[in-house]
Design a protein around this motif. Sequence first.
Motif, PDB file in Angstrom:
ATOM      1  N   MET B  51       7.263  55.805  30.593  1.00 19.95           N
ATOM      2  CA  MET B  51       8.008  54.568  30.279  1.00 19.95           C
ATOM      3  C   MET B  51       8.602  54.513  28.733  1.00 19.95           C
ATOM      4  SD  MET B  51       6.197  51.972  32.866  1.00 19.95           S
ATOM      5  CE  MET B  51       6.474  52.055  34.566  1.00 19.95           C
ATOM      6  N   ALA B  52       7.539  54.729  27.825  1.00 22.11           N
ATOM      7  CA  ALA B  52       7.885  54.613  26.572  1.00 22.11           C
ATOM      8  C   ALA B  52       8.963  55.759  26.421  1.00 22.11           C
ATOM      9  CB  ALA B  52       6.779  55.070  25.658  1.00 22.11           C
ATOM     10  N   LEU B  53       8.857  56.781  26.940  1.00 21.05           N
ATOM     11  CA  LEU B  53       9.984  57.945  26.790  1.00 21.05           C
ATOM     12  C   LEU B  53      11.231  57.392  27.423  1.00 21.05           C
ATOM     13  CD1 LEU B  53       8.108  61.151  26.918  1.00 21.05           C
ATOM     14  CD2 LEU B  53       8.435  59.959  25.033  1.00 21.05           C
ATOM     15  N   LEU B  54      11.019  56.858  28.529  1.00 26.92           N
ATOM     16  CA  LEU B  54      12.309  56.320  28.829  1.00 26.92           C
ATOM     17  C   LEU B  54      13.225  55.296  27.937  1.00 26.92           C
ATOM     18  CD1 LEU B  54      11.503  55.617  32.747  1.00 26.92           C
ATOM     19  CD2 LEU B  54      13.176  57.162  31.908  1.00 26.92           C
ATOM     20  N   ILE B  55      12.285  54.387  27.659  1.00 27.50           N
ATOM     21  CA  ILE B  55      12.886  53.666  26.352  1.00 27.50           C
ATOM     22  C   ILE B  55      13.644  54.395  25.279  1.00 27.50           C
ATOM     23  CG2 ILE B  55      12.156  51.866  24.740  1.00 27.50           C
ATOM     24  CD1 ILE B  55       9.895  50.941  26.646  1.00 27.50           C
ATOM     25  N   ARG B  56      12.810  55.379  24.483  1.00 26.83           N
ATOM     26  CA  ARG B  56      13.326  56.074  23.406  1.00 26.83           C
ATOM     27  C   ARG B  56      14.421  56.824  24.211  1.00 26.83           C
ATOM     28  NH1 ARG B  56      12.690  53.349  19.461  1.00 26.83           N
ATOM     29  NH2 ARG B  56      14.486  54.861  18.912  1.00 26.83           N
ATOM     30  N   ALA B  57      14.498  57.485  25.201  1.00 19.84           N
ATOM     31  CA  ALA B  57      15.681  58.282  25.705  1.00 19.84           C
ATOM     32  C   ALA B  57      16.905  57.147  25.576  1.00 19.84           C
ATOM     33  CB  ALA B  57      15.537  58.705  27.031  1.00 19.84           C
ATOM     34  N   GLU B  58      16.607  56.113  25.990  1.00 22.66           N
ATOM     35  CA  GLU B  58      17.802  54.844  26.051  1.00 22.66           C
ATOM     36  C   GLU B  58      18.248  54.638  24.632  1.00 22.66           C
ATOM     37  OE1 GLU B  58      19.826  53.834  28.761  1.00 22.66           O
ATOM     38  OE2 GLU B  58      20.881  53.131  26.861  1.00 22.66           O
ATOM     39  N   LEU B  59      17.235  54.766  23.980  1.00 22.82           N
ATOM     40  CA  LEU B  59      17.711  54.430  22.547  1.00 22.82           C
ATOM     41  C   LEU B  59      18.108  55.492  21.574  1.00 22.82           C
ATOM     42  CD1 LEU B  59      15.180  51.568  21.560  1.00 22.82           C
ATOM     43  CD2 LEU B  59      17.452  51.125  22.297  1.00 22.82           C
ATOM     44  N   PHE B  60      18.078  56.820  22.207  1.00 19.72           N
ATOM     45  CA  PHE B  60      18.519  57.923  21.234  1.00 19.72           C
ATOM     46  C   PHE B  60      19.479  57.745  20.634  1.00 19.72           C
ATOM     47  CE2 PHE B  60      19.939  62.331  20.999  1.00 19.72           C
ATOM     48  CZ  PHE B  60      19.029  62.827  20.070  1.00 19.72           C
ATOM     49  N   GLU B  61      20.559  56.969  21.406  1.00 22.17           N
ATOM     50  CA  GLU B  61      21.806  56.721  20.598  1.00 22.17           C
ATOM     51  C   GLU B  61      22.718  55.455  21.227  1.00 22.17           C
ATOM     52  OE1 GLU B  61      24.618  59.714  23.557  1.00 22.17           O
ATOM     53  OE2 GLU B  61      23.997  60.343  21.623  1.00 22.17           O
ATOM     54  N   PRO B  62      23.463  54.894  20.360  1.00 23.11           N
ATOM     55  CA  PRO B  62      23.902  53.665  20.747  1.00 23.11           C
ATOM     56  C   PRO B  62      24.569  53.646  22.076  1.00 23.11           C
ATOM     57  CG  PRO B  62      24.769  54.258  18.665  1.00 23.11           C
ATOM     58  CD  PRO B  62      24.183  55.411  19.260  1.00 23.11           C
ATOM     59  N   GLY B  63      24.902  52.516  22.770  1.00 25.06           N
ATOM     60  CA  GLY B  63      25.420  52.660  24.307  1.00 25.06           C
ATOM     61  C   GLY B  63      24.417  52.577  25.232  1.00 25.06           C
ATOM     62  N   LEU B  64      24.742  52.375  26.397  1.00 25.91           N
ATOM     63  CA  LEU B  64      24.042  52.729  27.654  1.00 25.91           C
ATOM     64  C   LEU B  64      24.217  54.020  28.242  1.00 25.91           C
ATOM     65  CD1 LEU B  64      24.536  49.173  29.130  1.00 25.91           C
ATOM     66  CD2 LEU B  64      22.521  49.831  27.714  1.00 25.91           C
ATOM     67  N   GLN B  65      22.923  54.756  28.221  1.00 21.88           N
ATOM     68  CA  GLN B  65      23.054  55.988  28.840  1.00 21.88           C
ATOM     69  C   GLN B  65      22.270  56.258  30.327  1.00 21.88           C
ATOM     70  OE1 GLN B  65      22.060  55.789  25.438  1.00 21.88           O
ATOM     71  NE2 GLN B  65      24.203  56.102  24.916  1.00 21.88           N
ATOM     72  N   PHE B  66      20.881  55.820  30.129  1.00 17.68           N
ATOM     73  CA  PHE B  66      19.963  56.253  31.564  1.00 17.68           C
ATOM     74  C   PHE B  66      19.817  54.923  32.116  1.00 17.68           C
ATOM     75  CE2 PHE B  66      19.152  59.116  28.132  1.00 17.68           C
ATOM     76  CZ  PHE B  66      19.458  60.232  28.638  1.00 17.68           C
ATOM     77  N   LEU B  67      19.480  53.649  31.543  1.00 18.26           N
ATOM     78  CA  LEU B  67      19.010  52.520  32.133  1.00 18.26           C
ATOM     79  C   LEU B  67      20.018  51.395  31.941  1.00 18.26           C
ATOM     80  CD1 LEU B  67      15.662  52.702  30.611  1.00 18.26           C
ATOM     81  CD2 LEU B  67      16.042  53.326  32.759  1.00 18.26           C
ATOM     82  N   ASP B  68      20.153  50.603  33.035  1.00 21.34           N
ATOM     83  CA  ASP B  68      21.011  49.459  33.028  1.00 21.34           C
ATOM     84  C   ASP B  68      19.974  48.196  32.325  1.00 21.34           C
ATOM     85  OD1 ASP B  68      19.901  47.889  34.818  1.00 21.34           O
ATOM     86  OD2 ASP B  68      20.828  49.225  36.221  1.00 21.34           O
ATOM     87  N   PRO B  69      20.685  47.433  31.423  1.00 18.15           N
ATOM     88  CA  PRO B  69      19.646  46.515  31.015  1.00 18.15           C
ATOM     89  C   PRO B  69      18.841  45.690  31.596  1.00 18.15           C
ATOM     90  CG  PRO B  69      22.191  46.067  30.323  1.00 18.15           C
ATOM     91  CD  PRO B  69      21.972  46.901  31.606  1.00 18.15           C
ATOM     92  N   GLU B  70      18.983  45.694  33.029  1.00 17.68           N
ATOM     93  CA  GLU B  70      17.781  44.863  33.699  1.00 17.68           C
ATOM     94  C   GLU B  70      16.483  45.735  33.781  1.00 17.68           C
ATOM     95  OE1 GLU B  70      20.842  44.921  34.655  1.00 17.68           O
ATOM     96  OE2 GLU B  70      21.302  42.655  34.354  1.00 17.68           O
ATOM     97  N   ARG B  71      16.780  47.342  34.106  1.00 16.39           N
ATOM     98  CA  ARG B  71      15.780  48.163  34.403  1.00 16.39           C
ATOM     99  C   ARG B  71      15.194  48.202  33.120  1.00 16.39           C
ATOM    100  NH1 ARG B  71      13.288  48.958  38.763  1.00 16.39           N
ATOM    101  NH2 ARG B  71      14.973  49.870  40.064  1.00 16.39           N
ATOM    102  N   TYR B  72      16.140  48.327  31.976  1.00 16.35           N
ATOM    103  CA  TYR B  72      15.445  48.593  30.623  1.00 16.35           C
ATOM    104  C   TYR B  72      14.455  47.658  30.367  1.00 16.35           C
ATOM    105  CZ  TYR B  72      15.100  49.213  25.761  1.00 16.35           C
ATOM    106  OH  TYR B  72      14.701  49.311  24.353  1.00 16.35           O
ATOM    107  N   ASN B  73      14.406  46.292  30.531  1.00 17.43           N
ATOM    108  CA  ASN B  73      13.662  45.284  30.188  1.00 17.43           C
ATOM    109  C   ASN B  73      12.435  45.397  31.198  1.00 17.43           C
ATOM    110  OD1 ASN B  73      15.191  44.134  28.402  1.00 17.43           O
ATOM    111  ND2 ASN B  73      16.037  42.518  29.616  1.00 17.43           N
ATOM    112  N   GLN B  74      12.783  45.749  32.418  1.00 16.81           N
ATOM    113  CA  GLN B  74      11.520  46.032  33.263  1.00 16.81           C
ATOM    114  C   GLN B  74      10.505  47.149  32.918  1.00 16.81           C
ATOM    115  OE1 GLN B  74      13.231  46.829  37.218  1.00 16.81           O
ATOM    116  NE2 GLN B  74      14.559  44.949  37.055  1.00 16.81           N
TER     117      GLN B  74
END
Lengths: 186, 527
Positions: B51-74
Amino acid sequence: MSASVSSKNRTLLTRLALFSLLMFGFGYALVPLYKVFCNITGLNAVNLTAAPVNSQVDTGRLVDIEFDSNVHDLPWKFRPLQSHISVHPGEVAQAEFEVVNTRGEPMTGQAIPSYGPREAGEYFKKITCFCFNKQTLAAGESRHMPVVFVVDPALPRDIGTITLSYTFFEVEGNKRAEAKAIPTGS
Amino acid sequence: METTAMGHAEVHDHGHGPTGLKRWLTTTNHKDIGSMYLWFSFAMFIVGGIMALLIRAELFEPGLQFLDPERYNQIVTLHGLIMVFGAIMPAFVGFANWMIPMQIGASDMAFGRLNNWSFWLLIPASLLLVTSLFVPGGAAGVGWTLYPPLSIQMGMGMDLAIFSVHILGISSILGSINIITTILNLRAPGMTMMKMPMFAWTWLITAFLIIAVMPVFAGAVTMLLTDRHFGTSFFSAAGGGDPVLFQHVFWFFGHPEVYIVILPGFGIISQVISAFSRKPLFGYASMVYATASIAVLSFFVWGHHMFTSGMPVTGQLFYMYATMLIAIPTGVKVFNWIATMWRGTLTFETPMLFALGFIFLFTMGGFSGLVLAMTAVDVQMHNTYYVVAHFHYTMVAGALFSAFAAVYYWLPKWTGHMYNEKLGKVHFWLTMAFFNMTFFVQHFLGLAGMPRRIPDYALQFADFNRISSIGAFGLGISQLLFLYIVVSCIKGGPKAAAKPWDGAEGLEWDVPSPAPYHTWEIQPQVK
């Protein structure tokens, strides 16, 4: 494990389990406790007490405002209800005056302010004033009239006292102007 | 610690117990249960890590890549809950199960069957958490703090999280009662309280913290549950409740909880530093008192999590000074560790490396905590990545590093084999480098104003986030090396002596390696 140790364990188990249950109850007790605590300490009232503060007030000095009143050729009694007040520059203050029409008929007049010392005038900001309008008084009417003002914090520091003087004039063109012929003895 | 009676050299071969899965389901043996706790915790560490890596993958660059905001918060919420309640706490309970009976000369934990239950409750709890990702509306996306009003409005994933917290709470309360009873009642003759190893001491204090605050947390989430479904209004402002009250109740639990997570680590580090410095622990009594003071103070500082929730200046000052006061007992511990090493005969095997890494990085986390304790500064830093950096320095470099130190320190005792020292050191250095790469830059991000729990960020944060994400993937992959080291150590390796570390002290080194299924059936006499 010997029987005595076993029963000691059981006693401790009961006590610790009871303690956990008590702490579960304590979680619920926090609800009324919080309300009581907030009422006593005001912990929760932080937004209610935080009234906006006028940061433009120069609390470092006080200026005395003295009030003076005159009538010019008018049968009115006109006096300030306070002889002087002290204000911080930047602070909103209010003073009141009383005017009485001693004549048996309605009359209209207007007050004109003047300041002493003269240079204080530009720092004396009136927000509302009875002098902004003509005042028409019925026969024998008495009226309390406010002036709301702010002394500009830019007031030079050597001015410690300002005298605000009002003089009531009868408004020109009033049909009662003919009454001037009768001396009033003021 | 000298003993008159040696441990049982003969390895019992019990033919009468159940075998296979049933053995693990029904076991009451503290070593079996300890192992299950440790494996469970590692599995959860991997789940939370992904899960931490999913978070960091999403934050690798600006914008939304892998997770929509709701899923990200989950994912952020579950990462927090799983790492705290699924990975770190069970890991320390696992160490406690394995080591405390051996360290104090007891044959097993006081309540075997309760112990079995404490462990098996973790399985449904963790399943509830993980499967909540797949229910309609998704998992709780409110952050691990579960703040209302959002937590009152969430879908059914929130209910699953609440039930999971209930079960996890019961599990850790039962485990703590067991540990307290074991330590207070089952010590070997002559093992006075002030002769106990630091790990047992810190766990005793931790266990008291757990039974004091976990029930409060259970109460808070129960109130959330009844607010959601049964028409109560504890926190629902629409019915006259106060959402800020939840924050008070939560952090009344939450602050002691962070010490629950770290105190057993302090005990492990104390023993490892002493063993590899070949000197007794400097200031043993002051260590005990410092631990107890930290535990007591932890009940009076929760307000520092709420400086921006609204509080009179008096309250802010109180919580600020009380928080800074904790630096004193913590400082006592750090200086005691340094004094233990002073003029010791130091060697740098993997457990010692992790212990030194712990002292270095945990102290940094402590200092950023002091920065955040200042009300005026905290108002600026609240909910930024500075806070994220701060608590990962204490939780990862603190709790996780001490858990690694413990595994390497006691692995020879558990398996009877020495682990691969060279690979262990590689694991340490990779972890150390990638940990700092991941989290040190987050201080800068926080100071520059990047908020936490948001899947996107302004462009000026891109470079540091990229460094952090690369570090996180390195950190995650390095842990596979750890798994390999542990598995290969279980399978074989050089034979470990009963006492593989010549500076180590304690009763656990008097029993053979690997530790037989039953130890100290006849209690040793401690002089």
